[in-house]
Design an enzyme around this catalytic site. Structure first.
Site, PDB file in Angstrom:
ATOM      1  N   GLU A   1       0.789  -1.237   0.000  1.00 58.98           N
ATOM      2  CA  GLU A   1       0.000   0.000   0.000  1.00 58.98           C
ATOM      3  C   GLU A   1       0.822   1.288   0.000  1.00 58.98           C
ATOM      4  O   GLU A   1       0.515   2.213  -0.768  1.00 58.98           O
ATOM      5  CB  GLU A   1      -0.976   0.001   1.182  1.00 58.98           C
ATOM      6  CG  GLU A   1      -2.153  -0.928   1.023  1.00 58.98           C
ATOM      7  CD  GLU A   1      -1.891  -2.344   1.480  1.00 58.98           C
ATOM      8  OE1 GLU A   1      -2.822  -3.165   1.436  1.00 58.98           O
ATOM      9  OE2 GLU A   1      -0.733  -2.618   1.887  1.00 58.98           O
TER      10      GLU A   1
ATOM     11  N   HIS B   1     -11.199  -4.673   9.683  1.00 52.76           N
ATOM     12  CA  HIS B   1     -11.734  -4.552   8.329  1.00 52.76           C
ATOM     13  C   HIS B   1     -13.076  -3.820   8.301  1.00 52.76           C
ATOM     14  O   HIS B   1     -13.809  -3.923   7.323  1.00 52.76           O
ATOM     15  CB  HIS B   1     -11.939  -5.941   7.701  1.00 52.76           C
ATOM     16  CG  HIS B   1     -10.684  -6.640   7.299  1.00 52.76           C
ATOM     17  ND1 HIS B   1      -9.743  -7.033   8.210  1.00 52.76           N
ATOM     18  CD2 HIS B   1     -10.212  -7.012   6.082  1.00 52.76           C
ATOM     19  CE1 HIS B   1      -8.740  -7.650   7.580  1.00 52.76           C
ATOM     20  NE2 HIS B   1      -9.004  -7.649   6.287  1.00 52.76           N
TER      21      HIS B   1
END
Length: 655
Positions: free
Chosen positions: A392, A461
């Site tokens: 990322e 998440h």
């Protein structure tokens, strides 16, 4: 091919210019004219000079916090650099960037950087832009031995190799990261050895020999121009001074070591070569040096006589002008899901503008784990729909670099919780880049992906993180609640010249609604009154909009009229629509899924308190998630996320 005497003289004068600039900067710092701090490049002049000499004007470089040498070697004017160090409006960044952030996109200087190694992925993004646009431009990314231990460097080494980017990594190994010796912090035989593990050609050279640096970088540039991918040059050098002019640190190097390196002075080394091997006279050397002194004296005169930037200039430099778009006259259309609407926006914008491309984890072959990018790879190819490694920080930073270089990247965050790994590139790079460069460049970047709970993905998440980004000047923050809004807002975000955080709720993806088939964009900063009412205003975001509408329908049966407002964009915020509604109803409930403490609802409450307090007939209430991480257990998850019944109860309590 041997370099001509004229070229050697130019290299010599560039090194002298770099050294004298930093020596002059130290004098001005001690005199109080250069404030804050500056990081001297004295001793390392051969690296920047040798590395930039093989570059063309249209090639690019990214520097680091010790970037004066990189800028001067690439052709920056010393008067504008000196003005920037003094915080004057005639500086390269109009006095808003300072010593660590000098840049000039016209010269291919994509910015120096106060965050160690943060410029490396930005340089990779610019290299990706060069590759995607079919040019033979190359990019040099400078970093130090301290930066060599940052994980993002290795992420970019990997990705640059996989994508064969025209990127040259130049590690200026000056032996110390601030005060700590590389011998105590760096495993193995050096950075060049590490690079070879990625299959990258890598050379370790004498960094105080400008010709050795020039030869190594020139070979890397030629290789990159032929499409053969990245190279790395590790230049062994030494900074003569401390970490910075402000540090005032205890001595951490021995005088014997410092003197030994000073005897390897790169400028004296080339001067001897010119005198002994090329017949250059002492008088010519004096002429070259005196020309630099005149140039610096004039630079100081111009800089000290320049005005300082104003508050108005500062505030105008944060955001690029907003694009003008018109919302469709009708919202009628086929019933499609929000995931399909988002995919349609991407498809239509990619067809409209060839600068738009998408990258992220699993966005190509399978079309993303929520299906938003499905079919785009088949329509536009692997170049414009790029599957990335699980890295990322690297691909987010590459998005920043590609945007700076003129493309319009859309970076998908697979799950928005993972944005924590991207925060430096979002907060310190994308959000601040235009501002630090004096309000000139644009960063047309969209970072999009799913946030929120409701599908039992537990604490790592399922977060709703919009308040983080609302707090950062320079970012646009978008949070649609319907398929219609999702398509139009994403189109507007892609056309926007500022970095956009585009938040998609997981529970929204399968939700169906009418969406026009033709391309359209919704103006950013315009709220939508989802339901008109007279008794209570509910400001809700994302999935809470639907629960607020359900609550309003329930209360209508009791004769209670609820107005539901969806801001749609949190930055810029349509304050007028919210305030007008509260002035009409006299009551306000704010509903969002993020935890209550420090959430976006507090900002709405403060806004109304400051501007419409006299119109309130009851306290402002916030309906938000409990102050706990999202649980895995389904019943606990339902208990954590606000429900339709919670909103009904809050509204009733105000009446």
């Amino acid at each position: 091919m041997p370099l001509t005497v004229e070229t050697l003289e130019r290299l010599y004068q560039t090194m002298v210019r770099i050294r004298r600039f930093d020596e002059k900067t130290a004098e001005l710092f001690n005199a109080g004219l250069v404030k804050g701090t500056a990081h001297s490049y004295v001793g390392q002049e051969a690296v920047a000079t040798g590395a930039c000499a093989p570059l063309r004007h249209d090639d690019a470089v990214v520097g680091n916090h010790r970037g004066h040498g990189h800028c001067i070697a690439k052709g920056a004017r010393v008067d504008r650099m000196m003005a920037e160090l003094m915080g004057r409006v005639t500086g390269y960044c109009r006095g808003l960037g300072g010593s660590m952030h000098i840049a000039d996109l016209d010269l291919g200087i994509l910015g120096c950087n106060g965050i160690v190694a943060a410029g490396v992925p930005i340089g990779a993004g610019a290299a990706l832009a060069a590759k995607l646009t079919g040019t033979d431009r190359v990019v040099v990314a400078f970093f130090g031995d301290g930066g060599a231990n940052q994980g993002v460097v290795y992420e970019v080494l990997n990705l640059a190799t996989v994508w064969k980017l025209p990127l040259i990594f130049v590690c200026e190994n000056n032996q110390y990261a601030l005060s700590t010796s590389a011998a105590r912090t760096t495993a193995g035989e050096g950075v060049a050895t590490r690079a070879r593990a990625f299959g990258i050609p890598a050379a370790r050279v004498e960094g105080n020999d400008v010709l050795a640096v020039h030869e190594a970088v020139a070979a890397a540039v030629a290789r990159a121009r032929m499409g053969e991918g990245p190279s790395l040059v590790e230049a062994m050098t030494y900074r003569w001074g401390g970490h910075s002019m402000r540090a005032n640190l205890p001595e951490y190097r021995t005088k014997q070591e410092e003197l030994a390196w000073m005897e390897r002075d790169p400028i004296a080394r080339l001067e001897r070569r010119l005198l002994e091997a090329h017949g250059v006279t002492e008088m010519r050397i004096k002429e070259l040096r005196e020309a630099v002194e005149r140039e610096l004296d004039e630079a100081v005169r111009v800089a000290t006589g320049s005005p300082e930037p104003t508050v108005e200039l500062m505030e105008a430099s944060v955001y690029a002008p907003r694009i003008e778009v018109s919302e469709p006259a009708t919202r009628a259309g086929r019933e499609i899901t929000a995931a399909e609407a988002l995919g349609e926006a991407l498809r239509q914008e990619m067809a409209r503008d060839e600068r738009v491309f998408v990258m992220g984890e699993d966005v190509g072959l399978i079309g993303g784990i929520f299906g938003v990018t499905r079919g785009l790879r088949e329509a536009f190819g692997d170049d414009r729909v790029r599957d990335t490694p699980i890295t990322e920080p690297a691909f987010c930073g590459m998005g920043v670099g590609a945007a700076i270089a003129g493309l319009r990247p859309v970076v998908e965050v697979q799950i928005f919780d993972f944005v924590t790994l991207m925060m430096d590139q979002i907060v310190n790079q994308a959000a601040k880049f235009r501002y630090m460069l004096g309000g000139a460049p644009t960063v047309p970047l969209v970072i999009r992906g799913p946030q929120g709970g409701g599908i039992r993905l537990a604490a790592q998440h399922s977060q709703s993180l919009e308040a983080w980004f609302v707090h950062i000047p320079g970012l646009v923050v978008v949070a649609p609640s319907t398929p219609y809004d999702a398509k139009g807002l994403l189109a507007a975000a892609i056309r926007e010249d500022n970095p956009v955080i585009f938040l998609e709720h997981k529970m929204l993806y399968p939700l169906k609604g009418p969406v026009p088939a033709e391309p359209y964009a919704i103006p950013l900063g315009r709220a939508d009154v989802k339901r008109a009412g007279t008794d209570v205003t509910v400001v809700a975001t994302q999935m809470m909009v639907h629960r607020a509408l359900g609550a309003a329908a329930d209360l209508e049966k009791e004769g209670i009229s609820v107005e539901v407002i969806d801001p749609r964009t949190l930055v810029p915020l349509d304050e007028a629509t919210i305030l007008d509604s509260v002035r009409k109803t006299g009551r306000l409930v704010i509903a969002h899924e993020a935890v209550k403490r420090g959430g976006f609802g507090a900002e709405i409450a403060a806004l109304v308190t400051e501007h419409a307090l006299d119109y309130l007939d009851a306290p402002i209430l916030r309906v938000a998630a409990r102050n706990v991480p999202m649980p895995y257990n389904d019943r606990l998850e339902l208990a954590t996320i606000p429900s339709r019944e919670d909103i009904v109860a809050a509204i009733r309590s105000l009446l």
